[in-house]
Structure formats: C-alpha cells, structure tokens
Write an enzyme that holds these catalytic residues in place. Structure first.
Site, PDB file in Angstrom:
ATOM      1  N   ASP A 174      44.266  42.561  52.439  1.00 44.20           N
ATOM      2  CA  ASP A 174      43.166  43.246  51.749  1.00 44.20           C
ATOM      3  C   ASP A 174      42.820  44.594  52.370  1.00 44.20           C
ATOM      4  OD1 ASP A 174      41.266  43.450  49.687  1.00 44.20           O
ATOM      5  OD2 ASP A 174      39.668  42.715  50.994  1.00 44.20           O
ATOM      6  N   ASP A 223      48.505  40.027  46.402  1.00 40.88           N
ATOM      7  CA  ASP A 223      48.082  41.369  46.826  1.00 40.88           C
ATOM      8  C   ASP A 223      48.973  42.034  47.869  1.00 40.88           C
ATOM      9  OD1 ASP A 223      46.009  41.838  45.153  1.00 40.88           O
ATOM     10  OD2 ASP A 223      44.449  41.811  46.654  1.00 40.88           O
ATOM     11  N   ASP A 233      33.088  34.237  43.031  1.00 39.71           N
ATOM     12  CA  ASP A 233      33.494  35.472  43.693  1.00 39.71           C
ATOM     13  C   ASP A 233      32.414  35.976  44.643  1.00 39.71           C
ATOM     14  OD1 ASP A 233      35.811  35.472  42.113  1.00 39.71           O
ATOM     15  OD2 ASP A 233      34.788  36.531  40.502  1.00 39.71           O
TER      16      ASP A 233
END
Length: 377
Positions: A167, A205, A357
C-alpha cells in the site's frame, strides 16, 4: 494524475475476509519449502528510492481507496497461440468454516436480519486471506484450509498478502520485512498447498499500485512475484495462480500488461492469468472487457484467463468515487467456476461482503447493518 488504487487495508487486530491467522496453538511448520531458485534483482538506478513502509502486522483484508477513473484508449490486441482455454478448476468453490460472518450468524439467531445475511452472504464461498507475516505457522494454516477443501472435493481460494512496502506506506502498510524474507515466506506458504485444486490470488495491489516505487524497487518486487508464482506452481501443479491487474477504472490495459509481463504473469510456469476488482465495485461487464484487453496486451499462451471479485459490484462503482462503505451498493454475482464467458475463469468473493472499509464499522470488522444493506438492496 491521481489514479485509482483498488485497495487500502486499515490495520487492526480483527480477522478479515476469512483471514487465516495464527491461533497461538499451532506448532511450527514441518513441511519443506518449494525448490525454487531466487530471481536476480537488478540494482536500483542512481535515484533516491521511495522509503520503505514500516512493517506492521495487518489483520484485516483490503478495502478500496479513493479512485479517479481514467479514460483510456484500448490497447490493440496481440495475436495469441491458437490453443483451447481450459477452465480454472473442475470442482465447486470451498466455504471455509471460520469467518466473521459465520460467527455473527451463529450468535445472532434472533436478529431480524439473520435470515438474509445467513442465506445471501454466509452460505457463499469466499477467499481466505493470509495478511499477517507469521512464517513459523503459515504452512500449517494454509494446509488447514487446503485440506479442508480437499476433504469436501471443493476448491479453496487463498490470498497471500505480505509483499513488503504494501500500500505504498498507506493504511495497509506492512508485510514481510524485506523481499528475501518474503521469498522464504512464500516458500512456506506454498508448502501448505497440498495436491488438490486451489486458486491463489497473489498479492492484491502489488502490481497496479507499483507507481510509487522507484524503477529498481519495482524490478525487485516483480522478480519476487515471478518467483512466488513459480514456487506456488512447483509446490502444487494443480494450483491456479493469478496476478494483480487492478481494475477497469485504474491503469490502462497496456500499462498494466507491461508490468504483469515483467512479473512473470505471461509465463505458464508462474501464472494462470490475472485477477481484477478485488475489494472494489466496478461492474462485472466492465471487468470482463478490461481483463480481456489486458490479456490480449499481455500475450502468453491462450490458456491464461482471469478471475473477477464480484462480491460488492452489483450496482457498480459510485459515480462520486466514494470508496469507504459507499451507500447504494449491493452484492454481485455469486461465486462460481462456470462463468460462461471466454477467458473468464471464475467470479469470486475475494472481499467478504459486510466487512467494513472503516465508515460503517471498525475497519475490517463484520458490520451487520452494512452486510444487510448489501444483501437486501
């Protein structure tokens, strides 16, 4: 230009999407690691590298981050070898018996929302995340999932999520302390795969969000990912390994395919194809079209396919770009290995619906109100 990041994991101490965590009672790994040689990593160019994110333990799986949709010109298709595409797996998907939603269902039988959540979410198979760096126990924890699936003749979906610098130092920072440690962790992960059919969604990701890395750091990460694919497939030839393609609102297909190619995703020794839309909301139709463009640009054998996270995309992505538990979303297509779409191997629930989230509940926790909204929309 700010581009769409598909995931942000908010660190916490809770189990995420069927996250397989060490329960403190398991012994150290006993199985040997896969025999896979390390990939050479070129030295970084003489530029100041992006600082590495501090290594922290992350216990929750990802949720999407703010996105800005890019308008892209489709990449022209490249010719591929005429070869019949085989399906991802022959069996049915596995539902792991330990998850936050199942725990809620077991303990809230009198709740008015119980029937909807139980039937529409808890009964569906979903991915099992390995988001914490625990090398001493990861083999046993992976084996517990794969053996459970094999005993029922079903196909588990596993998500290794421990790449260093995860991230770009954001909310989901963490993972292994370095790439050498990551390579060793993947070997131990691979040692638990068993011999049955299994789907591996390799490092969400890790490719689509690689822009923040220097050229040298990207090359190093891509080499480790290519090695990881080889290790997983060497350990279990029936494992289906998919690489990160982001999603249809993020990178242009040609750009994403170039990174995928560098990470070994076009090689059948490492890869069975790509995955997209993990923890995001883009429609299945958009993802099918995007994934085919990425696969065309990627090249490689015609057997390469794609899997799509359909867990929360029933109404598509919000027009305003809201990413944190956005209102008005609903469940997408149920998980299946029979999509009826060429080169689309599976629709999966990688992000379990109802796990917040961070806006409708604590990050990574199952939130019944959010789950009910998704399931009843």
């Amino acid at each position: 230009m700010v581009v769409a990041a598909s995931l942000v994991v908010v660190a916490g101490t809770v189990a995420g999407v069927l996250a397989a965590f060490d329960d403190g009672g398991r012994t150290s790994d006993e199985a040997g690691s896969a025999e896979v040689s390390a990939s050479p990593r070129p030295a970084p160019p003489p530029a100041v590298p992006t600082p590495s994110a501090p290594a922290t333990t992350v216990s929750a799986p990802p949720s999407p981050s703010p996105s800005a949709r890019r308008t892209t010109t489709p990449t022209p298709s490249k010719p591929v070898t005429k070869r019949e595409h085989r399906t991802a797996a022959a069996g049915r998907l596995y539902r792991h018996p330990d998850s936050q939603v199942l725990e809620w269902v077991r303990s809230h039988s009198g709740d008015a929302r119980h029937a909807v959540i139980a039937s529409r979410i808890a009964e569906q198979p979903a991915a099992v995340w390995f988001a914490d760096y625990s090398p001493d126990t990861v083999t046993a924890r992976v084996a517990a999932v794969t053996s459970g699936g094999a005993a029922l003749g079903r196909v588990p979906v596993l998500v290794p999520y421990a790449i260093p610098g995860r991230d770009c130092g954001g909310h989901s920072q963490g993972g292994a302390p370095g790439l050498d440690a990551y390579d060793a962790w993947i070997d131990r992960f691979a040692a638990g795969l068993g011999s049955g059919e299994v789907i591996v969604v390799l490092e969400p990701d890790s490719l689509a969000q690689a822009e923040c890395l220097s050229a040298g750091e990207r090359a190093d990460r891509f080499a480790s990912l290519a090695r990881a694919g080889r290790a997983l497939k060497a350990a279990n030839p029936r494992a289906r390994v998919y690489f990160d393609a982001g999603h249809s609102g993020w990178n242009a297909p040609g750009k994403q395919a170039a990174w995928l190619r560098q990470a070994g995703a076009a090689s059948p020794e490492s890869s069975d194809g790509i995955f997209s839309n993990v923890s995001n909301f883009h429609t299945t139709a958009d993802e099918v079209a995007y994934d085919r463009r990425v696969l065309d640009a990627l090249g490689g054998p015609a057997s390469l396919g794609a899997v799509i996270d359909t867990s929360r995309n029933g109404n598509g992505a919000p027009a305003d770009g809201e990413w944190c538990d956005p209102a008005g979303r609903k469940l997408g297509r149920t998980p299946t290995l029979s999509t009826g779409e060429a080169r689309i191997d599976a629709y999966l629930w990688v992000k379990l619906p109802g796990e917040s989230d961070g806006c409708k509940g604590r990050p990574g926790t199952f939130t019944a109100s959010y789950a009910y909204d998704l399931a009843s929309s």
